[in-house]
Scaffold this active site. Structure first.
Site, PDB file in Angstrom:
ATOM      1  N   LYS A   9     -22.031  54.090   5.537  1.00 33.25           N
ATOM      2  CA  LYS A   9     -22.518  53.791   6.641  1.00 33.25           C
ATOM      3  C   LYS A   9     -23.676  54.615   7.132  1.00 33.25           C
ATOM      4  CE  LYS A   9     -19.823  57.035   9.582  1.00 33.25           C
ATOM      5  NZ  LYS A   9     -19.391  57.417  10.884  1.00 33.25           N
TER       6      LYS A   9
ATOM      7  N   HIS B 201     -20.778  45.368   9.279  1.00 36.52           N
ATOM      8  CA  HIS B 201     -20.431  45.619  10.601  1.00 36.52           C
ATOM      9  C   HIS B 201     -21.534  46.617  11.266  1.00 36.52           C
ATOM     10  CE1 HIS B 201     -15.829  45.523  10.010  1.00 36.52           C
ATOM     11  NE2 HIS B 201     -16.264  45.973   8.836  1.00 36.52           N
TER      12      HIS B 201
ATOM     13  N   ARG C  72      -8.628  50.149  22.951  1.00 31.22           N
ATOM     14  CA  ARG C  72      -8.014  51.034  22.135  1.00 31.22           C
ATOM     15  C   ARG C  72      -7.307  52.169  22.949  1.00 31.22           C
ATOM     16  NH1 ARG C  72     -13.196  51.984  18.061  1.00 31.22           N
ATOM     17  NH2 ARG C  72     -13.400  49.357  17.789  1.00 31.22           N
TER      18      ARG C  72
ATOM     19  N   HIS D 278     -21.457  40.938  12.805  1.00 29.58           N
ATOM     20  CA  HIS D 278     -20.903  41.057  11.492  1.00 29.58           C
ATOM     21  C   HIS D 278     -21.868  40.078  10.599  1.00 29.58           C
ATOM     22  CE1 HIS D 278     -17.420  42.189  13.665  1.00 29.58           C
ATOM     23  NE2 HIS D 278     -17.531  43.059  12.738  1.00 29.58           N
TER      24      HIS D 278
ATOM     25  N   CYS E  75     -14.183  42.371  14.492  1.00 31.45           N
ATOM     26  CA  CYS E  75     -14.149  41.715  13.170  1.00 31.45           C
ATOM     27  C   CYS E  75     -13.512  40.556  12.620  1.00 31.45           C
ATOM     28  CB  CYS E  75     -13.948  42.727  11.869  1.00 31.45           C
ATOM     29  SG  CYS E  75     -14.103  44.303  12.899  1.00 31.45           S
TER      30      CYS E  75
ATOM     31  N   ASP F 234     -21.406  43.736  19.324  1.00 30.45           N
ATOM     32  CA  ASP F 234     -20.870  43.870  17.895  1.00 30.45           C
ATOM     33  C   ASP F 234     -21.577  42.695  17.187  1.00 30.45           C
ATOM     34  OD1 ASP F 234     -19.378  44.737  15.655  1.00 30.45           O
ATOM     35  OD2 ASP F 234     -17.432  43.995  16.622  1.00 30.45           O
TER      36      ASP F 234
ATOM     37  N   GLN G 177     -17.964  46.039  23.001  1.00 31.84           N
ATOM     38  CA  GLN G 177     -18.968  46.358  21.911  1.00 31.84           C
ATOM     39  C   GLN G 177     -20.094  45.330  21.965  1.00 31.84           C
ATOM     40  OE1 GLN G 177     -15.928  46.459  18.843  1.00 31.84           O
ATOM     41  NE2 GLN G 177     -16.759  48.402  18.301  1.00 31.84           N
TER      42      GLN G 177
END
Ligand code: ZN
Ligand code: ZN
Length: 576
Positions: free
Chosen positions: A404, A445, A302, A324, A273, A322, A320
């Protein structure tokens, strides 16, 4: 009615745990006992034993259990003072610890045969009421889940009312084991994990990497079509950035320790992000430029305890898919609807169905304004309705920074879409409105596949390794009947490759049957068997991995058909 039945079943399963403990006690009189609850489909008990159990011990424990069940001994309940209980369990340190933690003055005990247990109950009347059961496995389990406490041996069993129900369940477990991505990943040579490199760190082999590349290419093309910009951001960033974002404060347990570079502390990124926010903030944006959609196949790391790591589905490093979205609040509904449309298109293309959608609302602890939360939650629900998607509300299950949407599949977490009220204000992510004032953006996200690792795990299990032709690492295997047909086989291989089809010729001097068998084990969609007849007529005899044979056909028409099947990303193997 159903809930009463399931309660009864649970009591029976928990009673089976006591019976297993009694059986273990008869084999190991010095056994120390942890706890033995009912779980989904069965039960377990944690034991501290003088030696390690192996699966070879399970039949003996099972036969002792059968004796106890056949004897049909009663379960009797008694309430005693804690003092008396402590005397009774004087040589059971784990039970003593549990007794100390019970706030009441008295505790309840259950006895069946020679086994006495500290237990709230309830239990069945006598051991004969236990239905069909089987012991399945042994695993290490820390006492109270604490890595600093002793490691006990946990024996798992399943229990059902009837032999039929047990057989059906065992059959299901068998099917699942055949589909296990860790097993198929090895057999199909897709990926590996290495103790030398560290647990939870995935190495993608050439065949696994082919699947990943195809998915990534499809993903990128589809995102670009739908107005996303692809970006790349670095793998490490200064710790201060993660302090500003709040990650250091809230997610510290998942972050790796900082490393020092020229007197500055850096961490390896747990999320993508912040990089996207920094890109957004390199220039001023007016309301006319929004929405901006930044997408990245971003690799993050992680920390997960080694005990919870599992194949590709629970790892320490993952990529990911991902993105945004930075938009105005009045654009949020369109944007979320757009993400839902993209998500459903992608999961459908990969052959997933049977999903459940959840809209998670404001939790007890949250960032941002209550009114904004409500508006955003309404917006998400409008977007779902607009896309014709049914959903259920998960009250209070939103992340602290926003509501979400989760689209969940059996065995796969699926796409998620999160609105964020936290990062825009922490980093002052804004645009100039029509009114000439600065406004904070609405930030979304979202991931569709989750991570490449976890998605491959679900894909392998979904297809049991027999991927649709567009994803198959090898799409066609050319099998010459004799060595004299090898030149022709090589020619077909080259022509297919030249047209973008992943083809190989099996040049080994082995029987045709063996070659066919190997291609089937590798779940290769098409086998092209070529002999004298095929060489003469420029044809191929096609076999599917299912074993089905298709009539001999001109090579040119096979090539055309397989190219069409790949381009259409179809799930079936029938050629037009
Ligand atoms: Zn009990
Ligand atoms: Zn994010």
């Amino acid at each position: 009615m159903a809930s009463k039945d399931s309660e009864k079943l649970e009591i029976m399963r928990h009673s089976a745990a006591h019976v297993m403990a009694e059986a273990v006690l008869s084999i190991f009189p010095e056994a120390k006992f942890g706890i033995g609850p009912a779980i989904e489909n069965g039960f377990y008990y944690d034991f501290d034993l003088p030696r390690s159990l192996t699966v070879d011990d399970l039949p003996l424990i099972e036969s002792k259990m059968r004796e106890i069940i056949a004897a049909n001994v009663p379960f009797t309940r008694e309430e005693v003072t804690k003092k008396k209980a402590k005397a009774l369990f004087a040589d059971q340190p784990y039970k003593l610890e549990l007794i100390d933690e019970i706030p009441d003055a008295k505790v309840s005990l259950y006895q069946e045969g020679k086994f006495l247990d500290l237990c709230r109950g309830p239990h069945i009347g006598s051991t004969g009421e236990i239905g069909a059961f089987k012991l399945l496995s042994i695993a290490g389990a820390y006492w109270r889940g604490d890595e600093k406490r002793p490691m006990l041996q946990r024996v798992y069993g399943v229990a059902f009312d009837t032999e039929e129900a047990l057989a059906e369940h065992l059959n299901k477990l068998d099917e699942a084991a055949k589909r296990d991505h860790r097993k198929l990943g090895k057999e199909l040579d897709l990926f590996s994990l290495h103790e030398e490199a560290g647990p939870g760190l995935v190495h993608w082999h050439p065949k696994g990497a082919v699947i990943r590349r195809i998915i990534e290419d499809f993903w990128k093309d589809e995102h670009i079509k739908r107005g996303y910009d692809i970006v790349y951001t670095p793998h490490i960033a200064k710790l201060n950035l993660w302090k500003t974002s709040g990650h250091w404060e809230f997610y510290r347990d998942y972050l790796y320790s900082p490393m020092e570079v020229e007197g500055q502390e850096y961490i390896i990124k747990p999320m993508n992000c912040l990089g996207h926010i920094l890109i957004y903030k390199t220039s001023h944006h007016s309301y006319r430029e929004l929405p901006l959609r930044y997408a990245e196949l971003g690799t993050v790391y992680r920390y997960e305890r080694s005990g919870v790591l599992h194949g590709l589905s629970r790892v320490r490093g993952f990529t990911q898919d991902d993105a945004h979205i930075f938009c105005r609040f009045d654009q949020l509904e369109d944007e979320v609807a757009g993400v839902l449309d993209l998500a459903m298109f992608m999961v459908d293309t990969f052959g997933f169905s049977d999903y459940q959608i959840f809209l998670s609302t404001r939790p007890e602890k949250y960032a941002g304004d209550t009114k904004v939360w409500e508006e955003a939650t309404d917006t998400l629900s409008r977007a779902l309705t607009r896309q014709g998607l049914e959903y259920s509300v998960d009250p209070g299950e939103g992340v602290f920074y926003g509501p979400k949407i989760d689209i969940k599949f059996e065995g796969w977490q699926g796409p998620t879409i999160q609105v964020d009220f936290n990062l825009p204000s922490r980093f002052d992510v804004s645009y100039t409105g029509e009114d000439g004032q600065e406004h904070l953006v609405a930030m979304v996200h979202r991931t569709v596949l989750g991570s490449m690792e976890r998605f491959l795990a679900s894909l392998i299990e979904h297809y049991a390794g027999a991927f649709p032709v567009w994803l198959a690492p090898v799409q066609a295997m050319v099998i010459p009947i004799a060595d004299r047909h090898l030149d022709y086989a090589r020619k077909l291989e080259a022509e297919l490759k030249n047209d973008g089809v992943r083809a190989e010729a099996d040049a080994r001097s082995e029987t045709v049957n063996l070659k066919i068998r190997r291609a089937q084990l590798n779940k290769i969609p098409y086998m092209l068997v070529v002999g004298d007849k095929e060489v003469q007529a420029s044809t191929v005899s096609v076999r599917l991995r299912s074993g089905e044979k298709i009539d001999s056909q001109p090579f040119a028409s096979f090539k055309k058909s397989i190219k069409a099947a790949i381009a259409s990303r179809s799930a079936g193997l029938q050629l037009d």
